[in-house]
Design a protein around this motif. Structure first.
Motif, PDB file in Angstrom:
ATOM      1  N   LEU A 137       0.752  -1.190  -0.025  1.00 57.15           N
ATOM      2  CA  LEU A 137      -0.066   0.167  -0.081  1.00 57.15           C
ATOM      3  C   LEU A 137       0.768   1.187  -0.018  1.00 57.15           C
ATOM      4  CD1 LEU A 137      -2.597  -1.066   2.514  1.00 57.15           C
ATOM      5  CD2 LEU A 137      -3.212  -0.605  -0.087  1.00 57.15           C
ATOM      6  N   GLY A 138       1.986   1.124   0.711  1.00 61.67           N
ATOM      7  CA  GLY A 138       3.127   2.352   0.596  1.00 61.67           C
ATOM      8  C   GLY A 138       3.431   2.485  -0.632  1.00 61.67           C
ATOM      9  N   GLY A 139       3.814   1.603  -1.647  1.00 61.44           N
ATOM     10  CA  GLY A 139       3.928   1.670  -3.007  1.00 61.44           C
ATOM     11  C   GLY A 139       2.903   2.109  -3.756  1.00 61.44           C
ATOM     12  N   PHE A 140       1.683   1.763  -3.525  1.00 62.35           N
ATOM     13  CA  PHE A 140       0.661   2.441  -4.065  1.00 62.35           C
ATOM     14  C   PHE A 140       0.637   3.957  -3.946  1.00 62.35           C
ATOM     15  CE2 PHE A 140      -1.354  -1.820  -4.774  1.00 62.35           C
ATOM     16  CZ  PHE A 140      -1.879  -1.572  -5.874  1.00 62.35           C
ATOM     17  N   GLY A 141       0.448   4.363  -2.719  1.00 66.87           N
ATOM     18  CA  GLY A 141       0.627   5.834  -2.293  1.00 66.87           C
ATOM     19  C   GLY A 141       1.570   6.583  -3.085  1.00 66.87           C
TER      20      GLY A 141
END
Length: 664
Positions: A276-280
């Protein structure tokens, strides 16, 4: 953009969450059949399923209200759609909370579902006498009340009430599960609360954007995503930090991370968080600039749905973790079969080692919520200074250092020796109290955070309210005019001490986690408002003239001294069944320690007030100097016309007096 996006997005989220939940229950054994009082498969699976729906609905409620307050324009269809989604989420939360309450009762009691009187009587006892039942009843009532508010309240300012109500729906969760009543209770509860709020804003905000995607055009969608992105970043930091703390409290060792079902679920959730950090990061760096372009809306929609799927995976794992026994027992210490020392029985934590001067540097008891408050406040302030510098404006380095120093002191007070010993030693508690109400607010006020925010925050032109608009409104409200009035601020500042220590509020703050947090917040705010009214740079509706400020300061100093002397000379122990029952064999006796605390309030507590008086005096001197310079410049511009006119008036008066004397 997909036509059925409003259906696809929640469906994907829920489907992935439930599928992952079943996998997580299988890994952790959360739904395994019990040897004693097994409630049946319906309850074993129904309870985590309903709890998953509760989590998602709560996120939808909070995310939609936050988006409405922070990003949307009142009176437009976007606001109506967001608040309708919030109301729908609140309704789902209400129904799911009721179902979870029933499942929880059957799970705890071992009774089968029925309509007879005994089942109803047991349920009534569960929601009135058992903590878990009371918490779920409170959650049910909060959800129902917030749902009604979402339907009934659409005015911009009144939406703050809806926001507070929506955020409060996370409180019952924070006191449930593995966190409540166990050793390290305060750390666990605050960590879980941060985790819940961060996840709700993050997940619910993204879900709300997808619900709004077909209501607004691509340019407007781009603006909304850009406003959501900083909130998501702060939420990610909060969720990540609280997840690490919560996992460590429950795992206890790295070995348990790899060799237990609970640890394996933690690893899966960590993987989802990293993803999710990568998505952000992709969203902030690449996606937002493309939304307003060709096919930008469709790209965002599918990207966000994929991100929701990962969030659903994390939500399912989280629900499974809630039903999985952790390696470190989270059983309340009072429920243990062993004989407990008095301090551990009272506080839930072991008695700290003997307090020495070195303890001020070596003793720590961290509180994640206040760690993040300090970190976020420093980051936002420095970001504001950086924005001013980039556009060529200047900001005093002294103000910056004052703000950072105040936050450093707040960090130490809420995480260092004061927090480690304040439940055990009245004197340490009082010293920490003086820091919170007198020294820290004074230093923070000198940082002028409101002035910085007004200068660094951009003004919105679409009818929505961001940071600048909300700050301007809060500064100008009638309530703000009352609480920032110097007389009111002084009465609250001085009177709070007497009311706090000589009423049951003191017991509440010492024995209850919520009371302790209220104590910190209240004394920070009361001290801040008083310092602001005396020496603040930020705008307030009214300030006393400098002579009256000094009179007010010395009046509060006298009240403070009288308070300290009253405690210092008292012969009765305050909260004798608390401070007098800790069972410590080191340090001064409780009454002597209490008298020392009164001496701290009288002696050391007056030092910040003297510092305030010194600052007022310096400001008064500078004000007179500036006024004299203003008059000198005016005289230079007018050729000293005022002085010549004044001299001419005196000469005319003298001539009239002389004529009158000659006539006599």
């Amino acid at each position: 953009m997909p036509r059925n996006l409003r259906v696809i997005a929640p469906a994907v989220l829920l489907a992935v969450a439930l599928a992952t939940l079943f996998i997580g229950l299988s890994i952790g054994g959360g739904a395994d059949e019990r040897t004693l009082l097994d409630p049946g498969a319906v309850v074993r699976y129904g309870l985590p399923i309903s709890r998953t729906i509760v989590n998602i609905a709560c996120a939808g409620l909070i995310g939609a209200v936050v988006t409405a307050v922070w990003s949307l324009t009142p009176g437009k269809p976007e606001q109506r759609v967001a608040l309708d989604f919030a109301a729908a989420s609140g309704a789902v939360l209400t129904v799911a909370s009721a179902a979870t309450l029933l499942f929880a009762y059957v799970d705890v009691s071992g009774k089968a579902f029925s309509t007879d009187a005994s089942f109803g009587a047991g349920l009534a006892q569960f929601v009135t006498e058992i903590e878990l039942g009371r918490l779920w009843l409170i959650e049910l009532l909060l959800a129902a009340a917030t749902t009604v508010m979402c339907f009934a309240i659409r005015e911009r300012r009144m939406q703050l009430i809806v926001l507070v109500a929506a955020l409060s729906t996370t409180l019952p969760f924070a006191f449930q599960g593995h966190a409540a009543g166990a050793s390290g209770h305060a750390l666990a509860v605050n960590s879980l609360l941060v985790h819940l709020l961060g996840a709700a804003v993050w997940l619910g905000g993204l879900l709300t954007l997808l619900i709004l995607a077909r209501t607004v055009d691509k340019q407007r969608l781009s603006d909304l995503v850009r406003r959501y992105s900083p909130l998501a970043l702060f939420a990610f930091v909060g969720v990540a930090a609280s997840g690490v703390v919560s996992a460590w409290v429950r795992l206890g060792s790295l070995d348990a991370l790899l060799n237990t079902g609970y640890g394996q679920l933690v690893l899966l959730k960590t993987f989802a968080l990293i993803l999710l950090g990568g998505f952000g990061a992709i969203q902030r760096e690449r996606l937002i600039p493309r939304i307003a372009g060709p096919n930008g809306g469709r790209v965002f929609a599918w990207f966000a749905v994929a991100e929701l799927a990962v969030m659903g995976f994390a939500s399912g794992i989280a629900a499974a973790l809630g039903r999985t026994a952790p390696p470190v027992s989270q059983e309340p210490v009072r429920d243990a079969d062993t004989l407990l020392p008095p301090a551990e029985w009272l506080t839930g934590d072991k008695l700290p080692p003997e307090f020495t001067p070195l303890s001020y540097f070596t003793a720590w008891k961290f509180d994640l919520a206040w760690v993040l408050v300090c970190v976020f406040a420093a980051a936002l302030y420095l970001a504001g200074v950086w924005r001013l510098r980039r556009r060529g404006d200047r900001w005093s380095i002294g103000r910056t250092l004052a703000w950072l120093a105040g936050l450093a002191m707040l960090f130490y007070t809420t995480n260092g020796a004061f927090n480690a010993y304040e439940q055990t030693l009245f004197s340490v508690h009082m010293l920490g109290h003086m820091m919170l109400t007198m020294l820290i607010p004074l230093v923070l006020v000198l940082g002028a955070p409101v002035t910085l925010a007004l200068r660094a925050t951009e003004k919105r032109d679409d009818g929505s309210w961001g940071g600048r608009e909300w700050i301007m409104w809060m500064v100008q409200t009638p309530y703000s005019k009352i609480i920032t009035h110097p007389a009111v601020a002084a009465v609250v500042f001085a009177g709070s001490l007497w009311i706090f220590y000589f009423t049951p509020v003191f017991r509440w703050a010492m024995t209850e986690h919520l009371g302790h947090q209220w104590m910190i917040i209240h004394f920070l705010i009361s001290g801040y408002l008083f310092s602001l009214s005396m020496v603040g740079i930020d705008p307030v509706p009214y300030r006393f003239p400098y002579p009256l400020r000094l009179v007010t300061l010395f009046a509060t100093m006298a009240s403070h001294a009288f308070f300290g002397v009253t405690i210092m000379t008292g012969n009765g122990l305050m909260l004798a069944d608390w401070f007098g029952a800790m069972g410590r064999t080191w340090g001064a006796p409780p009454l002597e320690d209490q008298n020392l605390g009164g001496g701290i309030a009288w002696g050391i507590g007056e030092l910040p007030t003297l510092a305030l008086a010194l600052v007022v005096t310096v400001q008064w001197s500078r004000s007179d100097a500036r006024e004299q310079k203003r008059r000198d410049r005016a005289a230079d511009r007018s050729g000293e016309a005022e002085l010549l006119e004044y001299n001419a008036m005196l000469a005319a008066q003298a001539e009239r007096d002389a004529r009158s004397a000659r006539k006599r």
